[in-house]
Structures are given as C-alpha cells and as structure tokens.
Design a protein around this motif. Structure first.
Motif, PDB file in Angstrom:
ATOM      1  N   LEU A   1       0.837  -1.197   0.000  1.00 13.06           N
ATOM      2  CA  LEU A   1       0.000   0.000   0.000  1.00 13.06           C
ATOM      3  C   LEU A   1       0.874   1.249   0.000  1.00 13.06           C
ATOM      4  CD1 LEU A   1      -2.785   1.244   0.010  1.00 13.06           C
ATOM      5  CD2 LEU A   1      -2.853   0.971   2.502  1.00 13.06           C
ATOM      6  N   LEU A   2       1.942   1.236   0.792  1.00 11.00           N
ATOM      7  CA  LEU A   2       2.866   2.369   0.797  1.00 11.00           C
ATOM      8  C   LEU A   2       3.523   2.541  -0.573  1.00 11.00           C
ATOM      9  CD1 LEU A   2       4.461   1.979   4.313  1.00 11.00           C
ATOM     10  CD2 LEU A   2       3.510   4.106   3.416  1.00 11.00           C
ATOM     11  N   ALA A   3       3.908   1.445  -1.210  1.00  9.40           N
ATOM     12  CA  ALA A   3       4.516   1.523  -2.534  1.00  9.40           C
ATOM     13  C   ALA A   3       3.532   2.111  -3.541  1.00  9.40           C
ATOM     14  CB  ALA A   3       4.987   0.148  -2.983  1.00  9.40           C
TER      15      ALA A   3
ATOM     16  N   SER B   1      -6.695  17.880   1.821  1.00  9.67           N
ATOM     17  CA  SER B   1      -5.761  16.775   1.621  1.00  9.67           C
ATOM     18  C   SER B   1      -6.310  15.483   2.207  1.00  9.67           C
ATOM     19  CB  SER B   1      -4.397  17.097   2.250  1.00  9.67           C
ATOM     20  OG  SER B   1      -3.571  17.817   1.375  1.00  9.67           O
ATOM     21  N   ALA B   2      -6.889  15.566   3.397  1.00  5.02           N
ATOM     22  CA  ALA B   2      -7.447  14.365   4.031  1.00  5.02           C
ATOM     23  C   ALA B   2      -8.536  13.752   3.161  1.00  5.02           C
ATOM     24  CB  ALA B   2      -7.995  14.716   5.416  1.00  5.02           C
ATOM     25  N   ARG B   3      -9.401  14.586   2.586  1.00  2.00           N
ATOM     26  CA  ARG B   3     -10.473  14.064   1.729  1.00  2.00           C
ATOM     27  C   ARG B   3      -9.905  13.383   0.490  1.00  2.00           C
ATOM     28  NH1 ARG B   3     -12.727  19.148   2.865  1.00  2.00           N
ATOM     29  NH2 ARG B   3     -12.286  19.916   0.753  1.00  2.00           N
ATOM     30  N   ILE B   4      -8.918  14.016  -0.134  1.00  2.00           N
ATOM     31  CA  ILE B   4      -8.360  13.462  -1.369  1.00  2.00           C
ATOM     32  C   ILE B   4      -7.606  12.170  -1.091  1.00  2.00           C
ATOM     33  CG2 ILE B   4      -6.558  13.887  -3.095  1.00  2.00           C
ATOM     34  CD1 ILE B   4      -7.612  16.794  -3.204  1.00  2.00           C
ATOM     35  N   VAL B   5      -6.821  12.142  -0.027  1.00  2.00           N
ATOM     36  CA  VAL B   5      -6.079  10.920   0.317  1.00  2.00           C
ATOM     37  C   VAL B   5      -7.046   9.820   0.732  1.00  2.00           C
ATOM     38  CG1 VAL B   5      -4.386   9.906   1.897  1.00  2.00           C
ATOM     39  CG2 VAL B   5      -3.992  12.182   0.918  1.00  2.00           C
ATOM     40  N   GLY B   6      -8.101  10.177   1.478  1.00  2.00           N
ATOM     41  CA  GLY B   6      -9.103   9.183   1.848  1.00  2.00           C
ATOM     42  C   GLY B   6      -9.732   8.549   0.622  1.00  2.00           C
ATOM     43  N   GLY B   7     -10.028   9.367  -0.382  1.00  2.00           N
ATOM     44  CA  GLY B   7     -10.589   8.827  -1.622  1.00  2.00           C
ATOM     45  C   GLY B   7      -9.623   7.884  -2.316  1.00  2.00           C
ATOM     46  N   PHE B   8      -8.355   8.244  -2.350  1.00  2.00           N
ATOM     47  CA  PHE B   8      -7.347   7.370  -2.960  1.00  2.00           C
ATOM     48  C   PHE B   8      -7.263   6.035  -2.222  1.00  2.00           C
ATOM     49  CE2 PHE B   8      -2.964   5.830  -2.421  1.00  2.00           C
ATOM     50  CZ  PHE B   8      -2.704   5.394  -3.719  1.00  2.00           C
ATOM     51  N   LEU B   9      -7.235   6.087  -0.900  1.00  3.57           N
ATOM     52  CA  LEU B   9      -7.110   4.854  -0.120  1.00  3.57           C
ATOM     53  C   LEU B   9      -8.343   3.971  -0.272  1.00  3.57           C
ATOM     54  CD1 LEU B   9      -5.436   6.245   3.126  1.00  3.57           C
ATOM     55  CD2 LEU B   9      -4.354   4.899   1.306  1.00  3.57           C
ATOM     56  N   ARG B  10      -9.512   4.590  -0.394  1.00  6.32           N
ATOM     57  CA  ARG B  10     -10.721   3.780  -0.640  1.00  6.32           C
ATOM     58  C   ARG B  10     -10.629   3.079  -1.992  1.00  6.32           C
ATOM     59  NH1 ARG B  10     -13.094   7.737   2.704  1.00  6.32           N
ATOM     60  NH2 ARG B  10     -13.259   9.275   1.006  1.00  6.32           N
TER      61      ARG B  10
ATOM     62  N   PRO C   1      -8.331  -0.866   4.474  1.00  4.50           N
ATOM     63  CA  PRO C   1      -9.294  -1.053   5.565  1.00  4.50           C
ATOM     64  C   PRO C   1      -9.856   0.291   6.046  1.00  4.50           C
ATOM     65  CG  PRO C   1      -7.317  -2.363   5.941  1.00  4.50           C
ATOM     66  CD  PRO C   1      -7.014  -1.463   4.787  1.00  4.50           C
ATOM     67  N   ALA C   2     -11.124   0.286   6.399  1.00  3.82           N
ATOM     68  CA  ALA C   2     -11.797   1.527   6.792  1.00  3.82           C
ATOM     69  C   ALA C   2     -11.127   2.180   7.995  1.00  3.82           C
ATOM     70  CB  ALA C   2     -13.268   1.246   7.088  1.00  3.82           C
ATOM     71  N   ASP C   3     -10.704   1.373   8.976  1.00  6.53           N
ATOM     72  CA  ASP C   3     -10.090   1.974  10.162  1.00  6.53           C
ATOM     73  C   ASP C   3      -8.740   2.611   9.825  1.00  6.53           C
ATOM     74  OD1 ASP C   3      -8.950  -0.521   9.672  1.00  6.53           O
ATOM     75  OD2 ASP C   3      -8.707  -1.026  11.787  1.00  6.53           O
ATOM     76  N   LEU C   4      -8.000   2.025   8.892  1.00  2.00           N
ATOM     77  CA  LEU C   4      -6.734   2.611   8.460  1.00  2.00           C
ATOM     78  C   LEU C   4      -6.990   3.944   7.750  1.00  2.00           C
ATOM     79  CD1 LEU C   4      -3.659   2.481   7.996  1.00  2.00           C
ATOM     80  CD2 LEU C   4      -4.135   1.206   5.892  1.00  2.00           C
TER      81      LEU C   4
ATOM     82  N   VAL D   1      -5.470   7.566   8.893  1.00  2.18           N
ATOM     83  CA  VAL D   1      -4.642   8.387   8.009  1.00  2.18           C
ATOM     84  C   VAL D   1      -5.267   9.763   7.830  1.00  2.18           C
ATOM     85  CG1 VAL D   1      -3.745   8.644   5.664  1.00  2.18           C
ATOM     86  CG2 VAL D   1      -3.648   6.414   6.802  1.00  2.18           C
ATOM     87  N   MET D   2      -6.570   9.791   7.590  1.00  2.00           N
ATOM     88  CA  MET D   2      -7.249  11.075   7.391  1.00  2.00           C
ATOM     89  C   MET D   2      -7.167  11.942   8.642  1.00  2.00           C
ATOM     90  SD  MET D   2     -10.607   9.940   5.172  1.00  2.00           S
ATOM     91  CE  MET D   2     -11.244  11.634   5.073  1.00  2.00           C
ATOM     92  N   ALA D   3      -7.302  11.333   9.807  1.00  5.32           N
ATOM     93  CA  ALA D   3      -7.218  12.087  11.057  1.00  5.32           C
ATOM     94  C   ALA D   3      -5.831  12.706  11.223  1.00  5.32           C
ATOM     95  CB  ALA D   3      -7.545  11.179  12.239  1.00  5.32           C
ATOM     96  N   LEU D   4      -4.787  11.956  10.880  1.00  4.38           N
ATOM     97  CA  LEU D   4      -3.416  12.470  10.995  1.00  4.38           C
ATOM     98  C   LEU D   4      -3.164  13.596  10.000  1.00  4.38           C
ATOM     99  CD1 LEU D   4      -1.548   9.077  11.446  1.00  4.38           C
ATOM    100  CD2 LEU D   4      -1.722  10.893  13.160  1.00  4.38           C
ATOM    101  N   ILE D   5      -3.685  13.463   8.796  1.00  8.25           N
ATOM    102  CA  ILE D   5      -3.483  14.514   7.795  1.00  8.25           C
ATOM    103  C   ILE D   5      -4.224  15.787   8.201  1.00  8.25           C
ATOM    104  CG2 ILE D   5      -3.966  15.186   5.397  1.00  8.25           C
ATOM    105  CD1 ILE D   5      -3.383  12.293   4.595  1.00  8.25           C
ATOM    106  N   ARG D   6      -5.398  15.635   8.795  1.00  2.85           N
ATOM    107  CA  ARG D   6      -6.166  16.818   9.216  1.00  2.85           C
ATOM    108  C   ARG D   6      -5.391  17.683  10.206  1.00  2.85           C
ATOM    109  NH1 ARG D   6     -10.587  13.018   9.812  1.00  2.85           N
ATOM    110  NH2 ARG D   6     -11.958  13.131   7.979  1.00  2.85           N
ATOM    111  N   VAL D   7      -4.480  17.083  10.961  1.00  2.85           N
ATOM    112  CA  VAL D   7      -3.737  17.850  11.977  1.00  2.85           C
ATOM    113  C   VAL D   7      -2.237  17.894  11.689  1.00  2.85           C
ATOM    114  CG1 VAL D   7      -5.458  17.379  13.770  1.00  2.85           C
ATOM    115  CG2 VAL D   7      -3.492  15.837  13.514  1.00  2.85           C
ATOM    116  N   HIS D   8      -1.844  17.608  10.442  1.00  4.64           N
ATOM    117  CA  HIS D   8      -0.396  17.527  10.183  1.00  4.64           C
ATOM    118  C   HIS D   8       0.308  18.871  10.359  1.00  4.64           C
ATOM    119  CE1 HIS D   8      -1.394  18.925   6.008  1.00  4.64           C
ATOM    120  NE2 HIS D   8      -0.168  19.440   6.050  1.00  4.64           N
ATOM    121  N   GLU D   9      -0.419  19.970  10.334  1.00  8.56           N
ATOM    122  CA  GLU D   9       0.198  21.281  10.536  1.00  8.56           C
ATOM    123  C   GLU D   9       0.343  21.623  12.026  1.00  8.56           C
ATOM    124  OE1 GLU D   9       1.448  22.976   8.184  1.00  8.56           O
ATOM    125  OE2 GLU D   9       0.346  22.619   6.326  1.00  8.56           O
ATOM    126  N   VAL D  10      -0.483  21.029  12.852  1.00  9.08           N
ATOM    127  CA  VAL D  10      -0.532  21.443  14.265  1.00  9.08           C
ATOM    128  C   VAL D  10      -0.228  20.332  15.254  1.00  9.08           C
ATOM    129  CG1 VAL D  10      -2.126  23.343  13.817  1.00  9.08           C
ATOM    130  CG2 VAL D  10      -3.044  21.080  14.336  1.00  9.08           C
ATOM    131  N   GLY D  11      -0.274  19.080  14.840  1.00  7.11           N
ATOM    132  CA  GLY D  11      -0.060  17.981  15.772  1.00  7.11           C
ATOM    133  C   GLY D  11      -1.195  17.898  16.784  1.00  7.11           C
TER     134      GLY D  11
END
Length: 202
Positions: free
Chosen positions: A4-6, A81-90, A95-98, A102-112
C-alpha cells in the motif's frame, strides 16, 4: 503494509510535481526519527500535502495578511488533503479503520496534537527545512504571491518552532540555521542588483 505504501509512493510521484521530494523525504524522515511508525503514520507523512496536486475550485488560498502560518488556510489545506487521500485509499480498498486514521493524521499535520500526529508533523517540518527552503527563496526574486523576506523568515521559523518533539527539534536546528543563512544571503543579493546570484545550494 509495504504494498500500500509503494502504491501511495507511485501516486505521489505521478501527481505531486514539485512537491514530490518533500513528500518522499517526509516519509523517510519519519522512518528515521521513529522506526516504529505505524502504516497510518507513514501514509500520512507521505501524502499530507496531496491536495496541492489536484487544484480545483475548492483549493484553499493563503492570505499572507494573516501571517505565514495563516490558520484558515492551513485548516482548509489539511481538510482537503485528508479528503483526497481518503478517496485514494478507498480506491485501493484499504481497511476503513486505516483510512480513518490516516485522514485524522493529515487533518492535523500542521498542528499535531497527540503522539502519532506530533511525529508526522515533525517529519513534515524536517523535510520542509531540508528540501523546501530553496523554492521559498526563489519566490523572493519574483515577489510571487507577496512573499517578502520577512514572510519567508516567519515561515521558516514557524516550521521549526512548531516541532513538539525534543529529539526532532535537535535534528531540525542545523537545517533551520542553514535556512536562515541562505535567506540572509538572498537578502544581501537582492540589495545589490546586477551581481551574480550566490549559490544557495549545499
């Protein structure tokens, strides 16, 4: 995990254009500073800016009057970004939980905000300070989008100061110092038009 990473790396390389080095290095930095990083963390680091690869009518626009860390822009950028990456992963039948993680982490990647998010944010900053300094310096020569030396300095400082993890901040110190020195050289050059442009590459 690696397949998946590749697949995500190939997607980034195909679409992200000038942002490819930053995104690939963000994943590499995360692997370096946290060898135990989860698949979700690695995917988030690798793809956190992918909305910029797909411009559209809903693409957020930065307003420098709100500062180099314009919070409204950063939130809209992260959400898109989270929406677009979520669409790609779907599309990859991840897996839905993954996907949600991922989307949750991207939503806060600027602020942690929590340990996993802070690692992703740190990797983003380290990569930025390593590979994204020169593009910002280049914008000074064209006054593109209003980026002044003061705004660029504020951007570099924010990307460094937002790092929450002490071990990552230590790694960022020399990169930050190099960025400020390159900015100083660029400012000196801009004050003396007609002179050859200094070499700002390492």
């Amino acid at each position: 995990m690696e397949s998946l990473l590749a697949c995500a790396r190939s997607w980034v390389k195909e679409h992200a254009g000038s942002q490819v080095p930053h995104l690939l290095r963000a994943e590499e930095w995360l692997r370096q500073i946290n060898p135990a990083a989860s698949e979700a963390m690695l995917l988030a680091a690798l793809t956190h800016d992918m909305e910029r690869a797909f411009p559209g009518p809903d693409s957020p626009k930065q307003d420098l009057s709100r500062g180099a860390d314009d919070p409204l822009y950063l939130q809209a950028h992260s959400e898109r970004s989270a929406r677009i990456v979520g669409g790609f992963l779907r599309e990859q039948q991840a897996p839905a939980d993954l996907i949600e993680e991922v989307m949750a982490l991207i939503r806060v990647h600027e602020v942690g905000g929590w340990p996993e998010a802070d690692w992703v944010q740190a990797a983003d900053s380290l990569s930025f300070l390593e590979v994204n300094v020169q593009p910002f310096l280049d914008m000074l020569s064209s006054t593109w989008a209003g980026w002044t030396p003061e705004a660029v300095r504020a951007k570099f400082s924010w990307m460094y100061s937002r790092i929450r993890l002490p071990e990552a901040r230590q790694l960022a110190i020399p990169l930050y110092q190099q960025a400020l020195e390159k900015l100083r050289q660029q400012e000196e050059h801009l004050k003396r038009p007609g002179e050859p442009k200094p070499s700002l590459q390492e």
